[in-house]
Design a protein around this motif. Sequence first.
Motif, PDB file in Angstrom:
ATOM      1  N   UNK A 210     -37.237  61.794 -55.193  1.00  0.00           N
ATOM      2  CA  UNK A 210     -38.474  61.783 -54.408  1.00  0.00           C
ATOM      3  C   UNK A 210     -39.528  62.600 -55.145  1.00  0.00           C
ATOM      4  N   UNK A 211     -40.698  62.000 -55.286  1.00  0.00           N
ATOM      5  CA  UNK A 211     -41.745  62.724 -56.020  1.00  0.00           C
ATOM      6  C   UNK A 211     -42.153  63.984 -55.289  1.00  0.00           C
ATOM      7  N   UNK A 212     -42.043  63.989 -53.929  1.00  0.00           N
ATOM      8  CA  UNK A 212     -42.411  65.191 -53.174  1.00  0.00           C
ATOM      9  C   UNK A 212     -41.501  66.359 -53.559  1.00  0.00           C
ATOM     10  N   UNK A 213     -40.201  66.075 -53.685  1.00  0.00           N
ATOM     11  CA  UNK A 213     -39.265  67.134 -54.072  1.00  0.00           C
ATOM     12  C   UNK A 213     -39.491  67.565 -55.520  1.00  0.00           C
ATOM     13  N   UNK A 214     -39.759  66.611 -56.393  1.00  0.00           N
ATOM     14  CA  UNK A 214     -40.037  66.970 -57.786  1.00  0.00           C
ATOM     15  C   UNK A 214     -41.282  67.836 -57.883  1.00  0.00           C
ATOM     16  N   UNK A 215     -42.305  67.489 -57.112  1.00  0.00           N
ATOM     17  CA  UNK A 215     -43.529  68.281 -57.108  1.00  0.00           C
ATOM     18  C   UNK A 215     -43.275  69.686 -56.587  1.00  0.00           C
ATOM     19  N   UNK A 216     -42.490  69.782 -55.506  1.00  0.00           N
ATOM     20  CA  UNK A 216     -42.165  71.098 -54.957  1.00  0.00           C
ATOM     21  C   UNK A 216     -41.419  71.949 -55.972  1.00  0.00           C
TER      22      UNK A 216
ATOM     23  N   UNK B 152     -38.883  67.941 -45.679  1.00  0.00           N
ATOM     24  CA  UNK B 152     -39.563  68.023 -46.979  1.00  0.00           C
ATOM     25  C   UNK B 152     -41.075  68.081 -46.777  1.00  0.00           C
ATOM     26  N   UNK B 153     -41.573  67.256 -45.869  1.00  0.00           N
ATOM     27  CA  UNK B 153     -43.022  67.219 -45.629  1.00  0.00           C
ATOM     28  C   UNK B 153     -43.523  68.567 -45.126  1.00  0.00           C
TER      29      UNK B 153
END
Length: 417
Positions: free
Chosen positions: A402-408, A367-368
């Motif tokens: 995960x906020x990272x996935x939501x942001x993506x 994800x990163x």
Amino acid sequence: MSPRRSTRLPEIDNELGRRVRVFRKRRGLSLEVVAGLAGITKQYLSLIERGERRISDRRMLSDICDAIGCSIVDVTGEPYLPADRDAAGALATIPPIQLALLDCDLEDVPDHPVPPIQQLEQAVREAHLHCDHTRYEISGRVLGQVLVDLQVIVATGDEQQQRRALTALVEACKIACAISKNMGHPQIGVAAATRGLEAARRLGDPALLGYARWYYSLVLLRIGARRRATSILSTALNDLAAVDDPSAPRPLASEVYGMVQLTSALGAARSGHTDQARSHLAEARALAERTGERNNLFMHFGPTNVRAWTLSIGAELGEGGAALEQVQPDSVDLSAFAGSPNRVAGWHYELARALAQEGGSRDFEAVRHLDIAERTAPQWMHHEPMARELLFQLNGRARTTQWELSSLRNRFGVHSN
């Protein structure tokens, strides 16, 4: 504590599987028939159609499309809606490029005055730089008119002007091919590559002819024309071997030869020919050690790019873990890419793919790196079908929100229902 995720699969997360089911049923084909032709089990195909398994690589995508009898863009649904203003601007450059290729050729051109050839050459160089930085809306802004003007000079100029125009046209068609292909219009990319190959043949320069064959093969692989791409690459390899000279001050032929080896490895991987893929990759690796880091015509051929392609080919072969061990990502110096967002994003994207094949705790790393790839080259990533599939795969496997996935998802423009 992060909230638990819903088990309901958002419809948009199953874009490819849903379209596979639609086209299979339109053709009147059973799961058994399509699965057998694609080389997978009926159960696995059913899971793909329901969104419980992903189409994880282009080899599987091509095999399924061939089995159904539809094009890859039918299943991917390209081109996608623009996620932002820059993407909308990039898509707006496609119609003028298409018109320049369909309304002209190297002999039949409009009767109008054109700028001096040196001005057009400069415009091509600037467009290529912007393309390498994935600023397609800037790169393609004047490209349609430049393509027309170069063809006018080829048809009407004196011999010296014609050769300069043909040289610039080979490069301009590569840019047009890349923008069209990466923005979801690969058929226009094929038209651009075909015109570039025609110009290179007329020019007669072996390095530029190999260059045109190389980018032609890339767009052929993009649409799943694996047999034709293999044939073009084989011809290029044979011709370039005769002019390969890594010690030359500007070893363009060797750089092209290396990129053709890498693309041959990718094509072999997508056709399931593991030994051939590894052989071509080894040849490219050995050549890169002799050329060092080079960047003629923004190809970025050298040891670092070979390592990036090693990840890509490993992922296509389903050997992402082994590729990670071979490449040793922590030791890679991305400064070799000379500040190219295109290649830096490509590195992180391929790293994400390889990590995702490992799964488990490595999904967070995947994800990163997908996040870095998207932030580095958003126009490319947003319109890359397999990047979207990777995002859906990682999102589906995440056990908590995960906020990272939501942001993506928000930046890709693929919001949950």
